[in-house]
Design a protein around this motif. Structure first.
Motif, PDB file in Angstrom:
ATOM      1  N   MET A   1       0.853  -1.178   0.000  1.00 41.08           N
ATOM      2  CA  MET A   1       0.000   0.000   0.000  1.00 41.08           C
ATOM      3  C   MET A   1       0.893   1.233   0.000  1.00 41.08           C
ATOM      4  SD  MET A   1      -3.005   1.169   2.652  1.00 41.08           S
ATOM      5  CE  MET A   1      -3.936  -0.279   2.262  1.00 41.08           C
ATOM      6  N   ARG A   2       0.578   2.181  -0.857  1.00 42.35           N
ATOM      7  CA  ARG A   2       1.345   3.429  -0.928  1.00 42.35           C
ATOM      8  C   ARG A   2       0.885   4.389   0.162  1.00 42.35           C
ATOM      9  NH1 ARG A   2       2.612   5.797  -6.555  1.00 42.35           N
ATOM     10  NH2 ARG A   2       4.091   6.810  -5.200  1.00 42.35           N
ATOM     11  N   ILE A   3       1.731   5.359   0.451  1.00 45.00           N
ATOM     12  CA  ILE A   3       1.410   6.367   1.469  1.00 45.00           C
ATOM     13  C   ILE A   3       1.303   7.724   0.793  1.00 45.00           C
ATOM     14  CG2 ILE A   3       2.181   7.537   3.570  1.00 45.00           C
ATOM     15  CD1 ILE A   3       3.658   4.966   4.313  1.00 45.00           C
ATOM     16  N   SER A   4       0.287   8.477   1.172  1.00 46.39           N
ATOM     17  CA  SER A   4       0.097   9.846   0.713  1.00 46.39           C
ATOM     18  C   SER A   4       0.060  10.749   1.938  1.00 46.39           C
ATOM     19  CB  SER A   4      -1.222   9.958  -0.064  1.00 46.39           C
ATOM     20  OG  SER A   4      -1.381  11.251  -0.591  1.00 46.39           O
ATOM     21  N   THR A   5       0.557  11.969   1.779  1.00 47.27           N
ATOM     22  CA  THR A   5       0.612  12.912   2.901  1.00 47.27           C
ATOM     23  C   THR A   5      -0.218  14.153   2.611  1.00 47.27           C
ATOM     24  OG1 THR A   5       2.561  14.044   2.022  1.00 47.27           O
ATOM     25  CG2 THR A   5       2.948  12.178   3.514  1.00 47.27           C
ATOM     26  N   ALA A   6      -0.629  14.820   3.683  1.00 51.73           N
ATOM     27  CA  ALA A   6      -1.335  16.095   3.565  1.00 51.73           C
ATOM     28  C   ALA A   6      -0.904  16.985   4.726  1.00 51.73           C
ATOM     29  CB  ALA A   6      -2.841  15.884   3.593  1.00 51.73           C
ATOM     30  N   GLY A   7      -0.755  18.266   4.446  1.00 46.96           N
ATOM     31  CA  GLY A   7      -0.381  19.228   5.472  1.00 46.96           C
ATOM     32  C   GLY A   7      -1.560  20.100   5.850  1.00 46.96           C
ATOM     33  N   VAL A   8      -1.839  20.185   7.142  1.00 43.78           N
ATOM     34  CA  VAL A   8      -2.946  20.996   7.649  1.00 43.78           C
ATOM     35  C   VAL A   8      -2.347  22.215   8.352  1.00 43.78           C
ATOM     36  CG1 VAL A   8      -4.929  21.057   9.198  1.00 43.78           C
ATOM     37  CG2 VAL A   8      -4.412  18.965   7.904  1.00 43.78           C
ATOM     38  N   VAL A   9      -2.613  23.386   7.782  1.00 43.01           N
ATOM     39  CA  VAL A   9      -2.125  24.644   8.340  1.00 43.01           C
ATOM     40  C   VAL A   9      -3.340  25.407   8.861  1.00 43.01           C
ATOM     41  CG1 VAL A   9      -0.763  26.713   7.938  1.00 43.01           C
ATOM     42  CG2 VAL A   9      -0.332  24.672   6.554  1.00 43.01           C
ATOM     43  N   LEU A  10      -3.468  25.505  10.169  1.00 45.76           N
ATOM     44  CA  LEU A  10      -4.627  26.157  10.791  1.00 45.76           C
ATOM     45  C   LEU A  10      -4.271  27.531  11.328  1.00 45.76           C
ATOM     46  CD1 LEU A  10      -6.087  23.148  12.785  1.00 45.76           C
ATOM     47  CD2 LEU A  10      -7.210  24.323  10.898  1.00 45.76           C
ATOM     48  N   ARG A  11      -5.210  28.450  11.190  1.00 43.98           N
ATOM     49  CA  ARG A  11      -5.160  29.773  11.819  1.00 43.98           C
ATOM     50  C   ARG A  11      -6.544  30.039  12.376  1.00 43.98           C
ATOM     51  NH1 ARG A  11      -1.809  33.415   7.766  1.00 43.98           N
ATOM     52  NH2 ARG A  11       0.243  32.594   8.274  1.00 43.98           N
ATOM     53  N   GLY A  12      -6.706  29.769  13.654  1.00 45.21           N
ATOM     54  CA  GLY A  12      -8.029  29.903  14.256  1.00 45.21           C
ATOM     55  C   GLY A  12      -8.967  28.905  13.616  1.00 45.21           C
ATOM     56  N   GLU A  13     -10.068  29.401  13.068  1.00 44.32           N
ATOM     57  CA  GLU A  13     -11.056  28.540  12.410  1.00 44.32           C
ATOM     58  C   GLU A  13     -10.811  28.403  10.907  1.00 44.32           C
ATOM     59  OE1 GLU A  13     -13.551  26.708  13.891  1.00 44.32           O
ATOM     60  OE2 GLU A  13     -12.465  27.312  15.701  1.00 44.32           O
ATOM     61  N   LYS A  14      -9.706  28.988  10.419  1.00 41.09           N
ATOM     62  CA  LYS A  14      -9.420  28.921   8.986  1.00 41.09           C
ATOM     63  C   LYS A  14      -8.267  27.964   8.725  1.00 41.09           C
ATOM     64  CE  LYS A  14     -11.367  33.269   7.792  1.00 41.09           C
ATOM     65  NZ  LYS A  14     -11.420  34.273   6.776  1.00 41.09           N
ATOM     66  N   VAL A  15      -8.296  27.395   7.527  1.00 41.77           N
ATOM     67  CA  VAL A  15      -7.294  26.424   7.119  1.00 41.77           C
ATOM     68  C   VAL A  15      -6.794  26.804   5.723  1.00 41.77           C
ATOM     69  CG1 VAL A  15      -8.979  24.820   6.136  1.00 41.77           C
ATOM     70  CG2 VAL A  15      -6.795  23.951   6.989  1.00 41.77           C
ATOM     71  N   LEU A  16      -5.520  26.519   5.472  1.00 44.79           N
ATOM     72  CA  LEU A  16      -4.946  26.784   4.161  1.00 44.79           C
ATOM     73  C   LEU A  16      -5.277  25.619   3.229  1.00 44.79           C
ATOM     74  CD1 LEU A  16      -2.973  28.674   2.520  1.00 44.79           C
ATOM     75  CD2 LEU A  16      -1.246  26.927   3.029  1.00 44.79           C
ATOM     76  N   VAL A  17      -5.883  25.940   2.101  1.00 44.49           N
ATOM     77  CA  VAL A  17      -6.162  24.939   1.079  1.00 44.49           C
ATOM     78  C   VAL A  17      -5.726  25.485  -0.275  1.00 44.49           C
ATOM     79  CG1 VAL A  17      -8.020  23.711   2.260  1.00 44.49           C
ATOM     80  CG2 VAL A  17      -8.561  25.732   0.898  1.00 44.49           C
ATOM     81  N   ALA A  18      -5.527  24.575  -1.207  1.00 44.33           N
ATOM     82  CA  ALA A  18      -5.076  24.952  -2.543  1.00 44.33           C
ATOM     83  C   ALA A  18      -6.035  24.380  -3.578  1.00 44.33           C
ATOM     84  CB  ALA A  18      -3.664  24.418  -2.772  1.00 44.33           C
ATOM     85  N   LEU A  19      -6.292  25.157  -4.629  1.00 44.21           N
ATOM     86  CA  LEU A  19      -7.190  24.750  -5.706  1.00 44.21           C
ATOM     87  C   LEU A  19      -6.366  24.204  -6.864  1.00 44.21           C
ATOM     88  CD1 LEU A  19     -10.056  24.610  -6.889  1.00 44.21           C
ATOM     89  CD2 LEU A  19      -9.723  26.974  -7.706  1.00 44.21           C
ATOM     90  N   ARG A  20      -6.573  22.933  -7.181  1.00 43.45           N
ATOM     91  CA  ARG A  20      -5.840  22.273  -8.261  1.00 43.45           C
ATOM     92  C   ARG A  20      -6.173  22.893  -9.610  1.00 43.45           C
ATOM     93  NH1 ARG A  20      -1.592  18.759  -8.225  1.00 43.45           N
ATOM     94  NH2 ARG A  20      -1.747  17.323  -6.511  1.00 43.45           N
ATOM     95  N   LYS A  21      -5.181  22.890 -10.494  1.00 42.87           N
ATOM     96  CA  LYS A  21      -5.414  23.316 -11.870  1.00 42.87           C
ATOM     97  C   LYS A  21      -6.278  22.264 -12.566  1.00 42.87           C
ATOM     98  CE  LYS A  21      -1.132  25.872 -12.526  1.00 42.87           C
ATOM     99  NZ  LYS A  21       0.164  25.926 -13.223  1.00 42.87           N
ATOM    100  N   PRO A  22      -7.028  22.656 -13.592  1.00 45.29           N
ATOM    101  CA  PRO A  22      -7.836  21.686 -14.336  1.00 45.29           C
ATOM    102  C   PRO A  22      -6.940  20.706 -15.100  1.00 45.29           C
ATOM    103  CG  PRO A  22      -8.033  23.880 -15.315  1.00 45.29           C
ATOM    104  CD  PRO A  22      -7.185  24.012 -14.088  1.00 45.29           C
ATOM    105  N   GLY A  23      -7.520  19.544 -15.438  1.00 41.37           N
ATOM    106  CA  GLY A  23      -6.816  18.606 -16.290  1.00 41.37           C
ATOM    107  C   GLY A  23      -6.237  17.392 -15.588  1.00 41.37           C
ATOM    108  N   THR A  24      -6.402  17.283 -14.272  1.00 42.70           N
ATOM    109  CA  THR A  24      -5.947  16.091 -13.563  1.00 42.70           C
ATOM    110  C   THR A  24      -7.161  15.357 -13.011  1.00 42.70           C
ATOM    111  OG1 THR A  24      -5.738  17.175 -11.406  1.00 42.70           O
ATOM    112  CG2 THR A  24      -3.830  17.295 -12.861  1.00 42.70           C
ATOM    113  N   SER A  25      -6.923  14.196 -12.405  1.00 40.63           N
ATOM    114  CA  SER A  25      -8.040  13.401 -11.881  1.00 40.63           C
ATOM    115  C   SER A  25      -8.808  14.158 -10.796  1.00 40.63           C
ATOM    116  CB  SER A  25      -7.543  12.066 -11.336  1.00 40.63           C
ATOM    117  OG  SER A  25      -6.672  12.263 -10.248  1.00 40.63           O
ATOM    118  N   ILE A  26      -8.139  15.037 -10.079  1.00 40.28           N
ATOM    119  CA  ILE A  26      -8.833  15.843  -9.062  1.00 40.28           C
ATOM    120  C   ILE A  26      -8.748  17.327  -9.404  1.00 40.28           C
ATOM    121  CG2 ILE A  26      -8.631  14.158  -7.195  1.00 40.28           C
ATOM    122  CD1 ILE A  26      -6.281  15.877  -6.119  1.00 40.28           C
ATOM    123  N   GLY A  27      -8.643  17.624 -10.699  1.00 43.61           N
ATOM    124  CA  GLY A  27      -8.548  19.003 -11.160  1.00 43.61           C
ATOM    125  C   GLY A  27      -9.722  19.842 -10.686  1.00 43.61           C
ATOM    126  N   GLU A  28      -9.423  21.090 -10.388  1.00 45.04           N
ATOM    127  CA  GLU A  28     -10.398  22.067  -9.898  1.00 45.04           C
ATOM    128  C   GLU A  28     -11.075  21.630  -8.609  1.00 45.04           C
ATOM    129  OE1 GLU A  28     -11.778  24.930 -13.065  1.00 45.04           O
ATOM    130  OE2 GLU A  28     -12.183  22.983 -14.005  1.00 45.04           O
TER     131      GLU A  28
END
Length: 126
Positions: A1-28
């Motif tokens: 089984m492969r491992i994938s990672t994710a980083g959670v950056v919190l500031r109070g009730e807000k979190v940093l997220v990124a919007l993927r570019k179109p054209g990939t399996s999880i695009g946009e």
């Protein structure tokens, strides 16, 4: 089984997220930045590499806060999400259209991959 990672950056009730570019399996879709662990790499090293490659910044990786499982294109993954602190906010986006600080509750209504939605559900319950 492969491992994938994710980083959670919190500031109070807000979190940093990124919007993927179109054209990939999880695009946009919004995501917690991160990615797959390469052979010979530890999850923390992979997360640091992914932030450098995708967002152009360094991070300090903290504690493991969530573990889950997901499948993508017939491959099973173990997901590790860590608390992360940014060394800078001078983002240089390569894989994403934009990054944004979003309220956890508001993030529920935005498109996300199932793996990232697992992390969001955990954060909302915490």
């Amino acid at each position: 089984m492969r491992i994938s990672t994710a980083g959670v950056v919190l500031r109070g009730e807000k979190v940093l997220v990124a919007l993927r570019k179109p054209g990939t399996s999880i695009g946009e879709s919004w995501e917690f930045p991160g990615g797959k662990v390469k052979r010979g790499e530890r999850p923390v090293e992979a997360l640091q590499r992914e932030f450098r490659e995708e967002l152009g910044i360094g991070v300090e990786v903290g504690t493991l806060i969530f573990e889950g499982r997901f499948s993508n294109r017939g491959q099973d993954y173990l997901l590790h999400a860590y608390n992360v602190e940014l060394e800078s906010e001078e983002f240089r986006l390569k894989e994403h259209q934009k990054v944004q600080w979003i309220d956890l509750t508001a993030l529920q209504s935005l498109p996300m991959a199932d793996s990232d939605r697992q992390i969001l559900t955990f954060l909302l319950a915490s």
